[in-house]
Design an enzyme around this catalytic site. Sequence first.
Site, PDB file in Angstrom:
ATOM      1  N   SER A 218       0.836  -1.192   0.000  1.00 29.30           N
ATOM      2  CA  SER A 218       0.000   0.000   0.000  1.00 29.30           C
ATOM      3  C   SER A 218       0.879   1.253   0.000  1.00 29.30           C
ATOM      4  CB  SER A 218      -0.954  -0.051   1.193  1.00 29.30           C
ATOM      5  OG  SER A 218      -1.956   0.922   1.097  1.00 29.30           O
TER       6      SER A 218
ATOM      7  N   ASP B 184      -9.194  -4.635  -5.995  1.00 31.87           N
ATOM      8  CA  ASP B 184      -8.558  -3.579  -5.213  1.00 31.87           C
ATOM      9  C   ASP B 184      -8.756  -2.231  -5.904  1.00 31.87           C
ATOM     10  OD1 ASP B 184      -7.051  -2.106  -3.447  1.00 31.87           O
ATOM     11  OD2 ASP B 184      -5.103  -2.804  -4.204  1.00 31.87           O
TER      12      ASP B 184
ATOM     13  N   HIS C  95      -7.345  -5.665  -1.257  1.00 31.82           N
ATOM     14  CA  HIS C  95      -6.188  -4.802  -1.030  1.00 31.82           C
ATOM     15  C   HIS C  95      -5.165  -5.389  -0.061  1.00 31.82           C
ATOM     16  CE1 HIS C  95      -4.177  -0.864  -0.956  1.00 31.82           C
ATOM     17  NE2 HIS C  95      -4.113  -0.974   0.362  1.00 31.82           N
TER      18      HIS C  95
END
Length: 448
Positions: free
Chosen positions: A269, A359, A391
């Site tokens: 991320s 995602d 995600h």
Amino acid sequence: RSYRVVSRMLNSWVRLCKQHRRDLQKLCLTLNTFSRRYQSSQLQVHPKWSLIDEKVTIKGTSLASNLDVTLLTSLKDEAQRINLQSECHYTTDSQGVFSTDSDPPSPGSGYTGVHSSGPLWSARPQKGSMVRLWPHDIMKPLQYNFVLKDKKTGEVLATEQISKSFVDDGVRRITVKTGRIRGTLFLPPKPGPGIITLYGGVNKGKVPEDRAAMLASHGFVTLALAFFGVDDLPEVYSSFDLEYFEEAVDYLLSLPEVTHHQVGLCGSSTGGNICLTMMMFFGHKIKACAVFSVPFVSAPGPTIYKEQVLEGSEFAWESNPENPLGIKGGLDEIKRNPQKQILFEKSDAPLLVFVGEEDGNNPDHGKFAIDRAQQSGKSNVKLVEFPETGHLIDLPHCPHVKEAKHPLIPPSETIQFGGKAQPHALAQFQAWDALLEFFKSNLQSWVK
């Protein structure tokens, strides 16, 4: 006369024996069945101890034939707020046996198909449990408990327990507070290549250590690097001072246990976006990089490296509630503004990108960025997409987390991270295997 009395008595006794012989046979059969089902039943789980990434096999033996059984699997640690549970059903064969490496569970179970570790990775967080398997004490083994029951009667047939760990024997954990650097160092028994791990979240005031611990268990010297929310670091992030991360690289390379003069990077991320900017601005110090679930931009603010600035992008918190982790303006905004694009292709290091197809817009961002890099001549970049995956791609046997908190939103709110339970859980196995192979081929095979 006495003879007749004795004769009648003997005949009565014989008739009585014949009358009850069938009852006695039934009683013996019942006792034998009870013994097989309730006293000799065995539940075998192998191996008894293993790392979190190793699959296990669960086998029930000495059970009644064609018996419907229920397997309850639990991982509990009250001190760490861990409470994961699964319920799976199986039917024994004619020999009174079932095995997770050959038999699919019955309908209504936590997973479908043949998967030896299915009862573990299908375990779901219960009320009050942490949703993400990020133990506060990474050195403490995880204790899994198994209870096998007769599905119809609920009688307990057998129990078993195994241990799993994020840390292999001989791996040392050291808290790092050196200069500005905050994090955790993991040292394997022997010197090895260095890898920095970065996440976009924190674990209750501590840096997430799971992936760094596991990489160290496979021979890498790892630094789980914090950049917010830990000790005296900023509570949250709004921009990124890349010189801090370069200091972390130099610190890791200075250790006598590190055998190389370049490091590997592993980011997820926002942590992945930072890894990409490190490739862009001081790529000569990077040997290999792997990232998960990234939009390939600096968000929610700019990245600064000495006199250079990578313009920031904004998250779509308010403009797109259904995809709050998306980038405001989407891919079109990024295409119109090259100054917002992370040019990771400036580094010679190979790049491995993992993304879940559920995602948000990250799959589109990844395809665009990789296509741009390849057009500029960079060929050592690979995009791996996982269908029905969200995600938060974690380690094997960790539960699929579809909804959780985020450091940039109010603590009372959560975000939908996408994905479907079984495909996402299986993708975590595939991603980890590919990650290990990537680092082993690009780091462990390279000598300083």
